[in-house]
Design a protein around this motif. Structure first.
Motif, PDB file in Angstrom:
ATOM      1  N   SER A  63      91.743  72.901  55.994  1.00 16.01           N
ATOM      2  CA  SER A  63      91.835  73.816  54.857  1.00 16.01           C
ATOM      3  C   SER A  63      91.562  75.273  55.212  1.00 16.01           C
ATOM      4  O   SER A  63      91.720  76.141  54.370  1.00 16.01           O
ATOM      5  N   HIS A  65      92.233  78.850  56.415  1.00 14.79           N
ATOM      6  CA  HIS A  65      93.354  79.767  56.626  1.00 14.79           C
ATOM      7  C   HIS A  65      92.778  81.157  56.824  1.00 14.79           C
ATOM      8  O   HIS A  65      91.959  81.612  56.021  1.00 14.79           O
ATOM      9  N   LEU A  76      90.111  81.807  53.902  1.00 18.24           N
ATOM     10  CA  LEU A  76      90.214  80.893  52.768  1.00 18.24           C
ATOM     11  C   LEU A  76      89.967  79.488  53.289  1.00 18.24           C
ATOM     12  O   LEU A  76      90.555  79.078  54.295  1.00 18.24           O
ATOM     13  N   PHE A  77      89.088  78.749  52.616  1.00 18.46           N
ATOM     14  CA  PHE A  77      88.816  77.368  52.998  1.00 18.46           C
ATOM     15  C   PHE A  77      88.294  76.615  51.788  1.00 18.46           C
ATOM     16  O   PHE A  77      87.847  77.215  50.814  1.00 18.46           O
ATOM     17  N   ASP A  78      88.387  75.294  51.840  1.00 16.19           N
ATOM     18  CA  ASP A  78      87.912  74.448  50.750  1.00 16.19           C
ATOM     19  C   ASP A  78      86.574  73.839  51.129  1.00 16.19           C
ATOM     20  O   ASP A  78      86.360  73.443  52.272  1.00 16.19           O
ATOM     21  N   THR A  80      83.872  70.804  49.834  1.00 17.59           N
ATOM     22  CA  THR A  80      83.821  69.603  49.008  1.00 17.59           C
ATOM     23  C   THR A  80      82.466  68.921  49.100  1.00 17.59           C
ATOM     24  O   THR A  80      81.757  69.092  50.086  1.00 17.59           O
ATOM     25  N   THR A  87      87.975  76.135  46.374  1.00 15.58           N
ATOM     26  CA  THR A  87      88.511  77.060  47.363  1.00 15.58           C
ATOM     27  C   THR A  87      87.603  78.280  47.444  1.00 15.58           C
ATOM     28  O   THR A  87      87.250  78.874  46.425  1.00 15.58           O
ATOM     29  N   ARG A  89      86.936  82.091  49.116  1.00 16.79           N
ATOM     30  CA  ARG A  89      87.534  83.277  49.743  1.00 16.79           C
ATOM     31  C   ARG A  89      86.384  84.128  50.265  1.00 16.79           C
ATOM     32  O   ARG A  89      85.503  84.519  49.505  1.00 16.79           O
ATOM     33  N   GLU A 100      85.451  73.181  60.654  1.00 19.64           N
ATOM     34  CA  GLU A 100      85.965  72.239  59.659  1.00 19.64           C
ATOM     35  C   GLU A 100      85.170  70.950  59.771  1.00 19.64           C
ATOM     36  O   GLU A 100      84.809  70.524  60.865  1.00 19.64           O
ATOM     37  N   THR A 115      88.429  79.847  41.780  1.00 10.23           N
ATOM     38  CA  THR A 115      88.121  80.051  43.190  1.00 10.23           C
ATOM     39  C   THR A 115      86.747  80.699  43.318  1.00 10.23           C
ATOM     40  O   THR A 115      86.243  81.292  42.379  1.00 10.23           O
TER      41      THR A 115
END
Length: 176
Positions: A63, A65, A76-78, A80, A87, A89, A100, A115
């Motif tokens: 995820s 970017h 940008l990453f998610d 969880t 998401t 930023r 990751e 976000t």
């Protein structure tokens, strides 16, 4: 004015002063408190847009970017907790230990579109560390039981059940 009435007025003035000081102190503390929230809590009840929170969880594999906007890195990453993902930023350079599938805590605010705009990102410092709040949320969601080894890889959370988390460390989630 009698001696008793002067003493009474002095006590009243001291109480008013002490009460005012306590009220000002508590007001200052309440505006600086930063609460921890997991992604599932953010989805269930988003905080006000002007409220700074700490968002904790695991970075979803695949995820992340990275891009550059006006010579400034934008990431940008998610994140969880196994129940939901948010998401994030972040404008700036990520910590060296950011990866990751690793636990992370981001400090910032939730935008109206859902976000998370981070002003700071904190990554774990070694393979055995996990922020206390993240570990608690994983235990509560049934995704991890620390008695049976280290936390599972974030990529396996979607297929993992609470029963899988309770299996001995020698077994994998598919029973082998």
């Amino acid at each position: 004015m009698t001696r008793k009435s002067r003493r009474l007025w002095l006590v009243v003035a001291c109480m008013i002063g002490l009460g005012s000081a306590a009220a000002l102190t508590l007001n200052a503390f309440s505006s600086n408190i930063v609460f921890f929230m997991a992604p599932s809590q953010v989805h269930a009840k988003p905080p006000p847009a002007d409220r700074t929170i700490r968002l904790g969880g695991m970075v979803v594999a695949g995820s992340v970017h990275r891009e550059t906007v006006k010579d400034s890195p934008v990431n940008l990453f998610d994140v969880t907790d196994g129940q939901a993902a948010v998401t994030v930023r972040y404008e700036g350079i990520l910590p060296d230990l950011f990866r990751e599938g690793q636990s992370v805590v981001a400090v910032g605010t939730v935008n109206p579109d859902g976000t998370f705009r981070a002003s700071e990102v904190l990554a774990k410092h070694d393979e055995t560390y996990m922020p206390k709040e993240v570990a608690e949320e994983l235990r509560r969601s049934g995704k991890w039981d620390p008695r049976f080894g280290k936390a599972p890889d974030a990529a396996s959370w979607n297929t993992m059940t609470a029963a899988d988390a309770k299996k001995p460390a020698t077994q994998t989630p598919d029973g082998n």
